[in-house]
Scaffold this active site. Structure first.
Site, PDB file in Angstrom:
ATOM      1  N   LYS A   1      45.561  59.784  62.644  1.00  0.00           N
ATOM      2  CA  LYS A   1      46.454  59.163  63.632  1.00  0.00           C
ATOM      3  C   LYS A   1      47.820  59.828  63.833  1.00  0.00           C
ATOM      4  O   LYS A   1      48.025  60.517  64.812  1.00  0.00           O
ATOM      5  CB  LYS A   1      46.615  57.683  63.311  1.00  0.00           C
ATOM      6  CG  LYS A   1      45.311  56.903  63.549  1.00  0.00           C
ATOM      7  CD  LYS A   1      45.526  55.415  63.661  1.00  0.00           C
ATOM      8  CE  LYS A   1      44.323  54.705  64.261  1.00  0.00           C
ATOM      9  NZ  LYS A   1      43.315  54.255  63.317  1.00  0.00           N
TER      10      LYS A   1
ATOM     11  N   ASP B   1      41.572  56.167  52.423  1.00  0.00           N
ATOM     12  CA  ASP B   1      41.653  56.357  53.874  1.00  0.00           C
ATOM     13  C   ASP B   1      43.101  56.105  54.300  1.00  0.00           C
ATOM     14  O   ASP B   1      43.545  54.972  54.406  1.00  0.00           O
ATOM     15  CB  ASP B   1      40.691  55.390  54.570  1.00  0.00           C
ATOM     16  CG  ASP B   1      40.692  55.583  56.093  1.00  0.00           C
ATOM     17  OD1 ASP B   1      41.652  56.184  56.622  1.00  0.00           O
ATOM     18  OD2 ASP B   1      39.739  55.111  56.743  1.00  0.00           O
TER      19      ASP B   1
ATOM     20  N   PHE C   1      38.198  49.236  57.666  1.00  0.00           N
ATOM     21  CA  PHE C   1      37.887  49.979  58.886  1.00  0.00           C
ATOM     22  C   PHE C   1      38.018  51.466  58.587  1.00  0.00           C
ATOM     23  O   PHE C   1      39.084  51.933  58.170  1.00  0.00           O
ATOM     24  CB  PHE C   1      38.817  49.609  60.045  1.00  0.00           C
ATOM     25  CG  PHE C   1      38.421  50.306  61.324  1.00  0.00           C
ATOM     26  CD1 PHE C   1      37.421  49.793  62.136  1.00  0.00           C
ATOM     27  CD2 PHE C   1      39.020  51.500  61.696  1.00  0.00           C
ATOM     28  CE1 PHE C   1      37.022  50.451  63.296  1.00  0.00           C
ATOM     29  CE2 PHE C   1      38.631  52.169  62.860  1.00  0.00           C
ATOM     30  CZ  PHE C   1      37.630  51.633  63.661  1.00  0.00           C
TER      31      PHE C   1
HETATM   32  C1  LIG Z   1      41.896  54.399  63.261  1.00  0.00           C
HETATM   33  C2  LIG Z   1      41.303  54.484  61.914  1.00  0.00           C
HETATM   34  C3  LIG Z   1      40.151  55.242  61.666  1.00  0.00           C
HETATM   35  C4  LIG Z   1      39.379  55.926  62.773  1.00  0.00           C
HETATM   36  O1  LIG Z   1      40.108  56.937  63.359  1.00  0.00           O
HETATM   37  P1  LIG Z   1      39.644  57.496  64.801  1.00  0.00           P
HETATM   38  O2  LIG Z   1      40.590  58.635  65.049  1.00  0.00           O
HETATM   39  O3  LIG Z   1      39.770  56.375  65.754  1.00  0.00           O
HETATM   40  O4  LIG Z   1      38.253  57.952  64.653  1.00  0.00           O
HETATM   41  C5  LIG Z   1      39.692  55.332  60.375  1.00  0.00           C
HETATM   42  N1  LIG Z   1      40.323  54.719  59.369  1.00  0.00           N
HETATM   43  C6  LIG Z   1      41.434  53.981  59.554  1.00  0.00           C
HETATM   44  C7  LIG Z   1      42.097  53.343  58.391  1.00  0.00           C
HETATM   45  C8  LIG Z   1      41.953  53.829  60.843  1.00  0.00           C
HETATM   46  O5  LIG Z   1      43.038  53.076  61.035  1.00  0.00           O
END
Ligand SMILES: *Cc1c(COP(=O)(O)O)cnc(C)c1O
Length: 395
Positions: free
Chosen positions: A252, A223, A139
């Site tokens: 986050k 990420d 994700f």
């Molecule tokens: C939540 C998340 C995203 C997306 O972040 P948003 O601030 O919701 O756009 C991308 N990568 C990972 C691993 C995430 O947990």
């Protein structure tokens, strides 16, 4: 009847685009690890806004930094820099061990990943490499570029055609070895797949990805949107390994509730962007930068990373001691934990918990995710274990 007198559920249905599931409550107030809804019901927040509220809700140091900054300097344009922006960039480079590299500040995780994807393209286009590798279960966000990196068909398919050139491999060293060649511009991977259900990478996987990226002249981009900023007990998830990535993305937990994201590029690729090649109106905004800087400061001053490890152990021990036949295993690191259930009743457990004033979520039908504030204490962990045990019994 005026809109003020109607209920929040009805108002939500009327005025919000129905792109998400129906909201569970209208929250009014937050303090520390607790939230209160508009009926005054108290909740223990063990989801932390999905790994966002690193210092809990409305931390006094964050409130103070935000209000102080709001009365000093709010927004400028990209024609200027602000001191918080520079301080934050230096701090992120330092914490990531990326001294000599560079930072691009954005407003969310998906935007940080968009920047990383453009970085990957710049690298690839400069060397005739057109392939980008991501993984099953990944994700990376919901905007069109990040969505092309995200694996889930349910999120992707309605929005085809997506950015081309991105392939999803099984999270498996042999599969990666087999797929790699000199056409690969970048490998995108999460140190722990949060949305997939807090799924850890196989041992040695990141090291192998690093070695293969080096051999084929590809970038290794991590990420860390969910795993970064102390969530796993280190500043960044990759720091549990010996791997040095080419870039990481964070968001986050960085603002503990204030929207901010960042691409942290290591010296190996931080020179790829050139004037005019990327930008955003709000990125580097003094308010966001100042809050993030304050969050990092509190995490350091209050020895919060140590607390993450202590409370993580306490949670794991406590969960094991529940002796529930619904719990198969507990995985993850620090305060990003996935409870694997023996039956697909995660939604029922989550609902039972919510009814009892405990907020958790179910990233998969048989997985419960915990991502409480990093400042959670012994008392809250005890309260969680009690409420969670009742929720398992009720499911
Ligand atoms: C939540 C998340 C995203 C997306 O972040 P948003 O601030 O919701 O756009 C991308 N990568 C990972 C691993 C995430 O947990």
């Amino acid at each position: 009847m005026t809109s003020v007198e109607r209920g929040w559920a009805e108002r939500s249905a009327d005025v919000l685009i129905q792109n998400l599931s129906v909201p569970l409550a209208q929250m009014e107030r937050g303090q520390g690890c607790y939230l209160w809804d508009n009926a005054g019901k108290q909740y223990l927040d063990f989801l932390g806004g999905i790994a966002v509220n690193s210092l809990g809700h409305c931390h006094p140091a964050v409130v103070q930094a935000l209000t102080e900054q709001a009365s000093r300097l709010d927004h400028i344009s990209n024609y200027f820099v602000s001191r918080p922006q520079l301080d934050l960039a230096e701090r992120l480079l330092d914490l990531a061990g990326a001294t000599g590299g560079g930072v691009f500040l954005a407003n969310s995780g998906t935007e940080a990943n968009e920047a990383a994807l453009k970085l990957a393209r710049l690298h690839g286009n400069s060397q005739g490499k057109s392939r980008i590798i991501a993984f099953e279960g990944a994700f990376h966000g919901r905007t069109m570029g990040a969505l092309a990196l995200t694996a889930k068909a349910k999120y992707r398919d309605p929005f085809a055609p997506l950015t081309p050139g991105i392939e999803h491999l099984p999270v498996d060293e042999a599969a990666l070895r087999e797929a790699m060649d000199d056409q690969v511009a970048a490998i995108f991977v999460e140190p722990i797949q949060g949305e997939a259900g807090v799924v850890e990478l196989p041992a040695g996987f990141l090291e192998a990805a690093r070695e293969l990226a080096d051999r084929h002249g590809s970038l290794l981009i991590l990420d860390e949107v969910q795993t970064g900023v102390g969530r796993t007990g280190r500043w960044f998830g990759f720091q549990h390994t010996s791997v040095v990535p080419d870039a990481i993305t964070v968001a986050k937990g960085l603002g503990s509730g204030f929207p901010i994201g960042a691409l942290v590029a290591f010296p190996s690729c931080s020179g790829l962007f050139y004037p005019g090649s990327h930008g955003t109106t709000f990125g580097g905004n003094p308010l966001a930068a100042r809050v993030a800087l304050q969050v990092l400061q509190v995490l350091e001053d209050a020895a919060v990373l140590e607390n993450v490890q202590v409370q993580s152990e306490r949670l794991r021990t406590g969960l094991a001691e529940l002796g529930s036949d619904l719990i198969a295993s507990v995985r993850g690191r620090g305060l990003l934990l996935g409870i694997q259930l023996t039956r697909p009743v995660a939604a029922e457990v989550t609902a039972a918990a919510f009814a009892r004033g405990l907020i958790i979520n179910a990233p998969a039908p048989d997985v419960i995710r915990l991502a409480p504030p990093l400042v959670v204490g012994r008392r809250e962990v005890g309260e969680f274990l009690e409420l969670f045990a009742q929720s398992l019994d009720a499911s």
